[in-house]
Design a protein around this motif. Structure first.
Motif, PDB file in Angstrom:
ATOM      1  N   VAL A   1       4.476   0.206   1.517  1.00 49.10           N
ATOM      2  CA  VAL A   1       4.835  -0.698   2.611  1.00 49.10           C
ATOM      3  C   VAL A   1       3.902  -1.902   2.572  1.00 49.10           C
ATOM      4  O   VAL A   1       2.818  -1.838   1.976  1.00 49.10           O
ATOM      5  CB  VAL A   1       4.758   0.015   3.987  1.00 49.10           C
ATOM      6  CG1 VAL A   1       5.787   1.140   4.070  1.00 49.10           C
ATOM      7  CG2 VAL A   1       3.363   0.539   4.267  1.00 49.10           C
ATOM      8  N   VAL A   2       4.303  -2.973   3.216  1.00 48.93           N
ATOM      9  CA  VAL A   2       3.457  -4.173   3.235  1.00 48.93           C
ATOM     10  C   VAL A   2       2.125  -3.853   3.904  1.00 48.93           C
ATOM     11  O   VAL A   2       2.053  -3.019   4.810  1.00 48.93           O
ATOM     12  CB  VAL A   2       4.152  -5.363   3.932  1.00 48.93           C
ATOM     13  CG1 VAL A   2       5.357  -5.834   3.117  1.00 48.93           C
ATOM     14  CG2 VAL A   2       4.547  -5.033   5.343  1.00 48.93           C
ATOM     15  N   ASP A   3       1.088  -4.502   3.447  1.00 47.52           N
ATOM     16  CA  ASP A   3      -0.261  -4.245   3.961  1.00 47.52           C
ATOM     17  C   ASP A   3      -0.366  -4.473   5.465  1.00 47.52           C
ATOM     18  O   ASP A   3      -1.135  -3.802   6.143  1.00 47.52           O
ATOM     19  CB  ASP A   3      -1.275  -5.132   3.244  1.00 47.52           C
ATOM     20  CG  ASP A   3      -1.436  -4.762   1.775  1.00 47.52           C
ATOM     21  OD1 ASP A   3      -1.259  -3.576   1.434  1.00 47.52           O
ATOM     22  OD2 ASP A   3      -1.724  -5.657   0.964  1.00 47.52           O
ATOM     23  N   GLU A   4       0.423  -5.391   5.995  1.00 55.09           N
ATOM     24  CA  GLU A   4       0.357  -5.731   7.423  1.00 55.09           C
ATOM     25  C   GLU A   4       0.980  -4.662   8.320  1.00 55.09           C
ATOM     26  O   GLU A   4       0.808  -4.696   9.535  1.00 55.09           O
ATOM     27  CB  GLU A   4       1.077  -7.060   7.696  1.00 55.09           C
ATOM     28  CG  GLU A   4       0.526  -8.252   6.937  1.00 55.09           C
ATOM     29  CD  GLU A   4       0.992  -8.310   5.482  1.00 55.09           C
ATOM     30  OE1 GLU A   4       2.134  -7.900   5.166  1.00 55.09           O
ATOM     31  OE2 GLU A   4       0.184  -8.750   4.643  1.00 55.09           O
TER      32      GLU A   4
ATOM     33  N   ALA B   1       4.812   5.126   8.742  1.00 55.42           N
ATOM     34  CA  ALA B   1       5.952   4.949   7.847  1.00 55.42           C
ATOM     35  C   ALA B   1       6.812   6.209   7.890  1.00 55.42           C
ATOM     36  O   ALA B   1       6.312   7.305   8.128  1.00 55.42           O
ATOM     37  CB  ALA B   1       5.474   4.686   6.432  1.00 55.42           C
ATOM     38  N   HIS B   2       8.110   6.030   7.659  1.00 48.54           N
ATOM     39  CA  HIS B   2       9.072   7.130   7.686  1.00 48.54           C
ATOM     40  C   HIS B   2       9.414   7.565   6.266  1.00 48.54           C
ATOM     41  O   HIS B   2       9.557   6.736   5.373  1.00 48.54           O
ATOM     42  CB  HIS B   2      10.350   6.707   8.419  1.00 48.54           C
ATOM     43  CG  HIS B   2      10.105   6.349   9.841  1.00 48.54           C
ATOM     44  ND1 HIS B   2      10.145   7.274  10.860  1.00 48.54           N
ATOM     45  CD2 HIS B   2       9.786   5.168  10.417  1.00 48.54           C
ATOM     46  CE1 HIS B   2       9.874   6.677  12.003  1.00 48.54           C
ATOM     47  NE2 HIS B   2       9.654   5.394  11.757  1.00 48.54           N
ATOM     48  N   CYS B   3       9.597   8.862   6.095  1.00 51.20           N
ATOM     49  CA  CYS B   3       9.976   9.439   4.812  1.00 51.20           C
ATOM     50  C   CYS B   3      11.386   8.975   4.434  1.00 51.20           C
ATOM     51  O   CYS B   3      12.297   8.985   5.275  1.00 51.20           O
ATOM     52  CB  CYS B   3       9.917  10.962   4.908  1.00 51.20           C
ATOM     53  SG  CYS B   3      10.503  11.808   3.423  1.00 51.20           S
ATOM     54  N   LEU B   4      11.569   8.586   3.178  1.00 49.89           N
ATOM     55  CA  LEU B   4      12.885   8.170   2.689  1.00 49.89           C
ATOM     56  C   LEU B   4      13.924   9.279   2.803  1.00 49.89           C
ATOM     57  O   LEU B   4      15.090   9.016   3.075  1.00 49.89           O
ATOM     58  CB  LEU B   4      12.799   7.792   1.204  1.00 49.89           C
ATOM     59  CG  LEU B   4      12.048   6.550   0.812  1.00 49.89           C
ATOM     60  CD1 LEU B   4      11.949   6.472  -0.703  1.00 49.89           C
ATOM     61  CD2 LEU B   4      12.732   5.326   1.368  1.00 49.89           C
ATOM     62  N   VAL B   5      13.505  10.508   2.567  1.00 54.11           N
ATOM     63  CA  VAL B   5      14.444  11.625   2.467  1.00 54.11           C
ATOM     64  C   VAL B   5      14.837  12.182   3.827  1.00 54.11           C
ATOM     65  O   VAL B   5      16.014  12.419   4.096  1.00 54.11           O
ATOM     66  CB  VAL B   5      13.865  12.735   1.569  1.00 54.11           C
ATOM     67  CG1 VAL B   5      14.815  13.923   1.485  1.00 54.11           C
ATOM     68  CG2 VAL B   5      13.565  12.198   0.182  1.00 54.11           C
ATOM     69  N   CYS B   6      13.856  12.394   4.719  1.00 54.38           N
ATOM     70  CA  CYS B   6      14.173  13.067   5.995  1.00 54.38           C
ATOM     71  C   CYS B   6      13.901  12.217   7.237  1.00 54.38           C
ATOM     72  O   CYS B   6      14.276  12.592   8.333  1.00 54.38           O
ATOM     73  CB  CYS B   6      13.429  14.405   6.101  1.00 54.38           C
ATOM     74  SG  CYS B   6      11.648  14.250   6.162  1.00 54.38           S
ATOM     75  N   GLY B   7      13.223  11.089   7.075  1.00 52.07           N
ATOM     76  CA  GLY B   7      12.999  10.188   8.203  1.00 52.07           C
ATOM     77  C   GLY B   7      11.778  10.519   9.054  1.00 52.07           C
ATOM     78  O   GLY B   7      11.461   9.763   9.966  1.00 52.07           O
TER      79      GLY B   7
ATOM     80  N   ARG C   1       0.843  -1.201   0.000  1.00 51.26           N
ATOM     81  CA  ARG C   1       0.000   0.000   0.000  1.00 51.26           C
ATOM     82  C   ARG C   1       0.874   1.245   0.000  1.00 51.26           C
ATOM     83  O   ARG C   1       1.946   1.285   0.603  1.00 51.26           O
ATOM     84  CB  ARG C   1      -0.966  -0.005   1.174  1.00 51.26           C
ATOM     85  CG  ARG C   1      -0.332   0.132   2.522  1.00 51.26           C
ATOM     86  CD  ARG C   1      -1.400   0.076   3.637  1.00 51.26           C
ATOM     87  NE  ARG C   1      -0.759  -0.214   4.898  1.00 51.26           N
ATOM     88  CZ  ARG C   1      -0.197   0.717   5.669  1.00 51.26           C
ATOM     89  NH1 ARG C   1      -0.229   1.982   5.327  1.00 51.26           N
ATOM     90  NH2 ARG C   1       0.379   0.371   6.799  1.00 51.26           N
ATOM     91  N   ARG C   2       0.371   2.266  -0.658  1.00 54.54           N
ATOM     92  CA  ARG C   2       1.110   3.515  -0.851  1.00 54.54           C
ATOM     93  C   ARG C   2       0.981   4.418   0.374  1.00 54.54           C
ATOM     94  O   ARG C   2      -0.082   4.513   0.985  1.00 54.54           O
ATOM     95  CB  ARG C   2       0.560   4.232  -2.077  1.00 54.54           C
ATOM     96  CG  ARG C   2       1.266   5.539  -2.379  1.00 54.54           C
ATOM     97  CD  ARG C   2       0.691   6.170  -3.624  1.00 54.54           C
ATOM     98  NE  ARG C   2       1.217   7.511  -3.781  1.00 54.54           N
ATOM     99  CZ  ARG C   2       1.560   8.043  -4.937  1.00 54.54           C
ATOM    100  NH1 ARG C   2       1.427   7.356  -6.046  1.00 54.54           N
ATOM    101  NH2 ARG C   2       2.021   9.276  -4.994  1.00 54.54           N
ATOM    102  N   VAL C   3       2.092   5.087   0.702  1.00 59.23           N
ATOM    103  CA  VAL C   3       2.127   6.094   1.759  1.00 59.23           C
ATOM    104  C   VAL C   3       2.756   7.353   1.165  1.00 59.23           C
ATOM    105  O   VAL C   3       3.819   7.293   0.557  1.00 59.23           O
ATOM    106  CB  VAL C   3       2.962   5.620   2.978  1.00 59.23           C
ATOM    107  CG1 VAL C   3       2.991   6.689   4.055  1.00 59.23           C
ATOM    108  CG2 VAL C   3       2.431   4.305   3.526  1.00 59.23           C
ATOM    109  N   ASP C   4       2.092   8.492   1.333  1.00 59.42           N
ATOM    110  CA  ASP C   4       2.605   9.782   0.867  1.00 59.42           C
ATOM    111  C   ASP C   4       3.044  10.614   2.058  1.00 59.42           C
ATOM    112  O   ASP C   4       2.558  10.419   3.172  1.00 59.42           O
ATOM    113  CB  ASP C   4       1.533  10.525   0.073  1.00 59.42           C
ATOM    114  CG  ASP C   4       1.248   9.849  -1.252  1.00 59.42           C
ATOM    115  OD1 ASP C   4       0.219   9.164  -1.349  1.00 59.42           O
ATOM    116  OD2 ASP C   4       2.069   9.991  -2.175  1.00 59.42           O
TER     117      ASP C   4
END
Length: 152
Positions: A130-133, A138-144, A116-119
């Motif tokens: 990230v996995v559906d479970e 979720a943490h941002c790839l760029v700044c955490g 599933r998508r996280v923005d």
């Protein structure tokens, strides 16, 4: 040498965290279209928030495919040349023979439409999947930082 990597139907690339070893997907934004570059030290894992350099995120299947491609393109032809050059060389104090144990070709890389998508409000051009479970933020790839926007 280049190697194409499959993307899912939304254009996301599968990655693997070198720390927690969980798979996720990121959207591979071309360098010229990227906004803020990753902080010094690299990207952040969307699960564990550990930071690692860009080249650290390969999945095991991607590594196996790359290693085989290098073997097949570079090493195997050189071994063939060596075998041809030493064919029939014997006698005197030296006998030459070459034994090879070529690796098996790994399965072709494919990409499923899972996760599933996280923005992220902080970096809207750098979504992840990230996995559906996964029920934690979720943490941002760029700044955490964690996502403040609802998951899609």
């Amino acid at each position: 040498m280049s190697m194409p990597l499959p993307l899912d139907s939304d254009g996301f690339l599968r990655r693997d965290c070198p720390s927690c070893e969980r798979e996720f997907k990121w959207y591979p934004t071309p360098k010229e279209e990227q906004g803020t570059p990753a902080r010094e030290g690299g990207y952040f894992c969307p699960y564990c928030a550990v930071q690692a350099p860009e080249g650290s995120w390969w999945t095991k299947a991607q590594i196996a495919s790359a290693e085989y491609q290098v073997y097949d393109t570079v090493v195997r032809p050189e071994l063939d040349k060596l075998a041809d050059a030493t064919n029939g060389v014997s006698g005197g104090f030296v006998d030459v023979s070459i034994e090879r144990n070529d690796p098996q070709k790994p399965p072709a890389l494919t990409e499923s439409n899972d996760m599933r998508r996280v923005d992220f409000d902080c970096h809207p051009s750098e979504p992840v999947k990230v996995v559906d479970e996964w029920k934690e933020p979720a943490h941002c790839l760029v700044c955490g930082t964690t996502a403040t926007q609802p998951d899609r």
